[in-house]
Design a protein around this motif. Structure first.
Motif, PDB file in Angstrom:
ATOM      1  N   TRP A 150       0.817  -1.205   0.000  1.00  0.00           N
ATOM      2  CA  TRP A 150       0.000   0.000   0.000  1.00  0.00           C
ATOM      3  C   TRP A 150       0.855   1.260   0.000  1.00  0.00           C
ATOM      4  CZ3 TRP A 150      -4.359  -1.017  -1.784  1.00  0.00           C
ATOM      5  CH2 TRP A 150      -5.160  -2.062  -1.352  1.00  0.00           C
ATOM      6  N   THR A 151       1.968   1.225   0.697  1.00  0.00           N
ATOM      7  CA  THR A 151       2.849   2.408   0.730  1.00  0.00           C
ATOM      8  C   THR A 151       3.450   2.671  -0.636  1.00  0.00           C
ATOM      9  OG1 THR A 151       3.363   1.967   3.053  1.00  0.00           O
ATOM     10  CG2 THR A 151       4.837   3.427   1.863  1.00  0.00           C
ATOM     11  N   VAL A 152       3.901   1.625  -1.319  1.00  0.00           N
ATOM     12  CA  VAL A 152       4.468   1.798  -2.666  1.00  0.00           C
ATOM     13  C   VAL A 152       3.416   2.351  -3.619  1.00  0.00           C
ATOM     14  CG1 VAL A 152       5.427   0.570  -4.648  1.00  0.00           C
ATOM     15  CG2 VAL A 152       6.256   0.067  -2.350  1.00  0.00           C
ATOM     16  N   LEU A 153       2.209   1.798  -3.585  1.00  0.00           N
ATOM     17  CA  LEU A 153       1.146   2.300  -4.455  1.00  0.00           C
ATOM     18  C   LEU A 153       0.791   3.743  -4.126  1.00  0.00           C
ATOM     19  CD1 LEU A 153      -1.223  -0.814  -4.587  1.00  0.00           C
ATOM     20  CD2 LEU A 153       0.322   0.010  -6.374  1.00  0.00           C
ATOM     21  N   ALA A 154       0.741   4.066  -2.817  1.00  0.00           N
ATOM     22  CA  ALA A 154       0.436   5.439  -2.429  1.00  0.00           C
ATOM     23  C   ALA A 154       1.512   6.400  -2.913  1.00  0.00           C
ATOM     24  CB  ALA A 154       0.289   5.527  -0.906  1.00  0.00           C
ATOM     25  N   PRO A 191      -7.406  12.638 -15.009  1.00  0.00           N
ATOM     26  CA  PRO A 191      -6.253  11.890 -14.463  1.00  0.00           C
ATOM     27  C   PRO A 191      -5.740  12.467 -13.151  1.00  0.00           C
ATOM     28  CG  PRO A 191      -5.978  12.273 -16.814  1.00  0.00           C
ATOM     29  CD  PRO A 191      -7.140  13.110 -16.387  1.00  0.00           C
ATOM     30  N   VAL A 192      -5.791  13.804 -13.020  1.00  0.00           N
ATOM     31  CA  VAL A 192      -5.326  14.424 -11.768  1.00  0.00           C
ATOM     32  C   VAL A 192      -6.232  14.003 -10.608  1.00  0.00           C
ATOM     33  CG1 VAL A 192      -4.838  16.601 -10.598  1.00  0.00           C
ATOM     34  CG2 VAL A 192      -4.391  16.361 -13.055  1.00  0.00           C
ATOM     35  N   THR A 193      -7.554  14.046 -10.849  1.00  0.00           N
ATOM     36  CA  THR A 193      -8.495  13.663  -9.787  1.00  0.00           C
ATOM     37  C   THR A 193      -8.353  12.189  -9.411  1.00  0.00           C
ATOM     38  OG1 THR A 193     -10.041  15.332 -10.610  1.00  0.00           O
ATOM     39  CG2 THR A 193     -10.915  13.639  -9.139  1.00  0.00           C
ATOM     40  N   VAL A 194      -8.220  11.328 -10.428  1.00  0.00           N
ATOM     41  CA  VAL A 194      -8.062   9.898 -10.162  1.00  0.00           C
ATOM     42  C   VAL A 194      -6.791   9.624  -9.367  1.00  0.00           C
ATOM     43  CG1 VAL A 194      -7.706   7.653 -11.240  1.00  0.00           C
ATOM     44  CG2 VAL A 194      -9.443   9.202 -12.146  1.00  0.00           C
ATOM     45  N   ALA A 195      -5.700  10.296  -9.745  1.00  0.00           N
ATOM     46  CA  ALA A 195      -4.438  10.103  -9.018  1.00  0.00           C
ATOM     47  C   ALA A 195      -4.549  10.573  -7.576  1.00  0.00           C
ATOM     48  CB  ALA A 195      -3.307  10.834  -9.737  1.00  0.00           C
ATOM     49  N   ALA A 196      -5.237  11.710  -7.358  1.00  0.00           N
ATOM     50  CA  ALA A 196      -5.381  12.223  -5.992  1.00  0.00           C
ATOM     51  C   ALA A 196      -6.229  11.290  -5.136  1.00  0.00           C
ATOM     52  CB  ALA A 196      -5.995  13.620  -6.034  1.00  0.00           C
ATOM     53  N   LEU A 197      -7.373  10.831  -5.673  1.00  0.00           N
ATOM     54  CA  LEU A 197      -8.230   9.930  -4.907  1.00  0.00           C
ATOM     55  C   LEU A 197      -7.545   8.587  -4.647  1.00  0.00           C
ATOM     56  CD1 LEU A 197     -11.702  10.595  -6.573  1.00  0.00           C
ATOM     57  CD2 LEU A 197     -10.847  11.453  -4.385  1.00  0.00           C
ATOM     58  N   SER A 198      -6.834   8.072  -5.654  1.00  0.00           N
ATOM     59  CA  SER A 198      -6.118   6.809  -5.457  1.00  0.00           C
ATOM     60  C   SER A 198      -5.053   6.941  -4.383  1.00  0.00           C
ATOM     61  CB  SER A 198      -5.503   6.348  -6.775  1.00  0.00           C
ATOM     62  OG  SER A 198      -6.503   6.176  -7.766  1.00  0.00           O
ATOM     63  N   ALA A 199      -4.300   8.043  -4.401  1.00  0.00           N
ATOM     64  CA  ALA A 199      -3.267   8.254  -3.388  1.00  0.00           C
ATOM     65  C   ALA A 199      -3.887   8.330  -1.993  1.00  0.00           C
ATOM     66  CB  ALA A 199      -2.486   9.530  -3.692  1.00  0.00           C
ATOM     67  N   LEU A 200      -5.042   9.013  -1.883  1.00  0.00           N
ATOM     68  CA  LEU A 200      -5.704   9.125  -0.574  1.00  0.00           C
ATOM     69  C   LEU A 200      -6.139   7.750  -0.067  1.00  0.00           C
ATOM     70  CD1 LEU A 200      -6.906  10.889   1.668  1.00  0.00           C
ATOM     71  CD2 LEU A 200      -8.978  11.115   0.276  1.00  0.00           C
TER      72      LEU A 200
END
Length: 401
Positions: free
Chosen positions: A203-207, A237-246
């Motif tokens: 999870w840390t690597v993906l985050a 893509p920016v929104t998806v990346a932000a939500l995925s990181a969260l």
């Protein structure tokens, strides 16, 4: 030892009558202060005060009834009978129901089973097994504590004192005493993170990857504002990346907590303790335990569970997992959570007291009982420490597990 109920009942009855009189006075003042107004409120308060006064009067009347309870080497002496221990089949502290998580567990009742052919000049309880059972007293009415009653029954009642359901273990002599401090072997600790360490890394690597993508996309849009066409979907893509990181950071945090504070079971000379993942430990001293069983339990998965049956009077404020024949049972956990099931032998280093890692289970400490799998190792360790407790409390190891 002599037990009484007069002080407790008088104090309870006086308290009920006092509050009832206060409520009645308030109802009368409310009624006379609102002449011509509504009388439903004062009438309701007055009715409740009458109920409180009646309950207080009933408690005071009960305190004047003849009562005697004496437990000694002869047997159990009541105000209407005197029974020797030969006339007593069993005596137990019976819990009628388990309290919910928001209330204090109610005090048990002292129940008495007479030997065949022996009856008391009082009403018998309704039972389904045909045994003569009588309710001696509700422990909430006693002036003395439940612990004092338990100690007297254990000292004088011995094998007649039923501390666990007969289906689990027949009554055997017990005494309220702690284990000897010279028990061979140190404390053993079993932990199971259930792969939380690996999940934390994933999870840390993906985050980190999603966070890096989010930062790079923002930097690209800052330096190339002509590409920022949000109507064409540039911001997706920016929104998806932000939500995925969260989401990945939240999962990484939960996995880290489970990794740093995993499921833990420790067994030693002092007792046995169980801690759920990221929770508080529930610890039982051997001197507070009637027996420990390994097997399926009602309401749980049909798999072997580690269950502690405490002595009556101990852990009075804890909420049991369930009740069985009036006795409290605390299910610590299923044993399969401490054994992956894929292996049947523990390492030789674990036998010599070193840390053993097998199928997600860690065992630390000294004195591993046997070089078998994690579950067999745990049961063997229980047998050894239960045996040491039996020596100090006159219990036979074969009847404890």
């Amino acid at each position: 030892m002599e037990f009484t109920v007069e002080r407790t009942m008088r104090r309870r009855g006086t308290r009920w009558m006092g509050w009832g009189l206060v409520a009645l006075t308030c109802a009368l003042a409310w009624l006379f202060g609102s002449l011509g107004g509504a009388v439903q409120g004062p009438a309701l308060v007055g009715a409740l005060s009458v109920v409180a006064d009646w309950h207080g009067w009933y408690e005071l009347r009960k305190a004047r009834r003849p009562f005697r309870l004496r437990i000694d080497g002869f047997g159990i002496t009541l105000h209407d009978a005197a029974l020797s221990w030969e006339q007593v089949d069993a005596v137990a502290l019976w819990h009628d129901r388990a309290a919910d998580s928001d209330t204090t567990p109610p005090d048990p009742r002292l129940l008495l089973w007479t030997a065949p052919g022996v009856t008391l000049p009082r009403k018998k309880d309704r039972t389904w097994d045909g045994r003569n059972r009588y309710t001696v007293v509700n422990c909430a009415d006693l002036d003395e504590s439940v612990s004092q009653l338990t100690a007297a029954l254990a000292e004088h009642g011995r094998a007649h004192f039923e501390t666990a359901p007969r289906a689990v273990r027949p009554p055997i002599p017990v005494t309220i005493a702690g284990p000897e401090l010279s028990v061979p072997g140190g404390e053993r600790i079993f932990t199971s993170d259930q792969g939380a360490g690996r999940r934390t890394v994933v999870w840390t690597v993906l985050a980190l990857l999603c966070s890096a993508v989010f930062v790079l996309l923002n930097l690209y849009l800052v330096y190339h504002p002509e590409q920022a066409d949000y109507e064409a979907g540039t911001g997706i893509p920016v929104t998806v990346a932000a939500l995925s990181a969260l989401v990945f950071w939240i999962q990484a945090r939960f996995s880290y907590v489970r990794w740093r504070k995993p499921l833990r079971l420790r067994i030693g000379a002092a007792g046995i303790g169980m801690r759920e993942v990221s929770g508080e430990e529930r610890y039982f001293q051997w001197a507070q335990i009637a027996t420990v069983t390994v097997g399926p339990q009602h309401g749980f998965a049909p798999r072997p569970c580690l269950t502690v049956w405490p002595l009556p009077g101990t852990h009075a404020h804890d909420h049991p997992s369930h009740l069985s024949d009036g006795h409290r049972a605390y299910v610590l956990d299923r044993l399969d959570r401490f054994s992956g099931g894929g292996g049947s032998r523990a390492g030789a280093a674990g036998v010599r007291g070193r840390a053993v890692r097998r199928d997600g289970v860690t065992a630390r400490g000294k004195g591993v009982p046997s070089p078998r799998g994690g579950r067999a190792c745990l049961v063997g360790l229980l047998s050894r420490h239960a045996s040491s407790l039996c020596c100090s409390t006159k219990r036979r190891p074969s009847e404890r597990l």
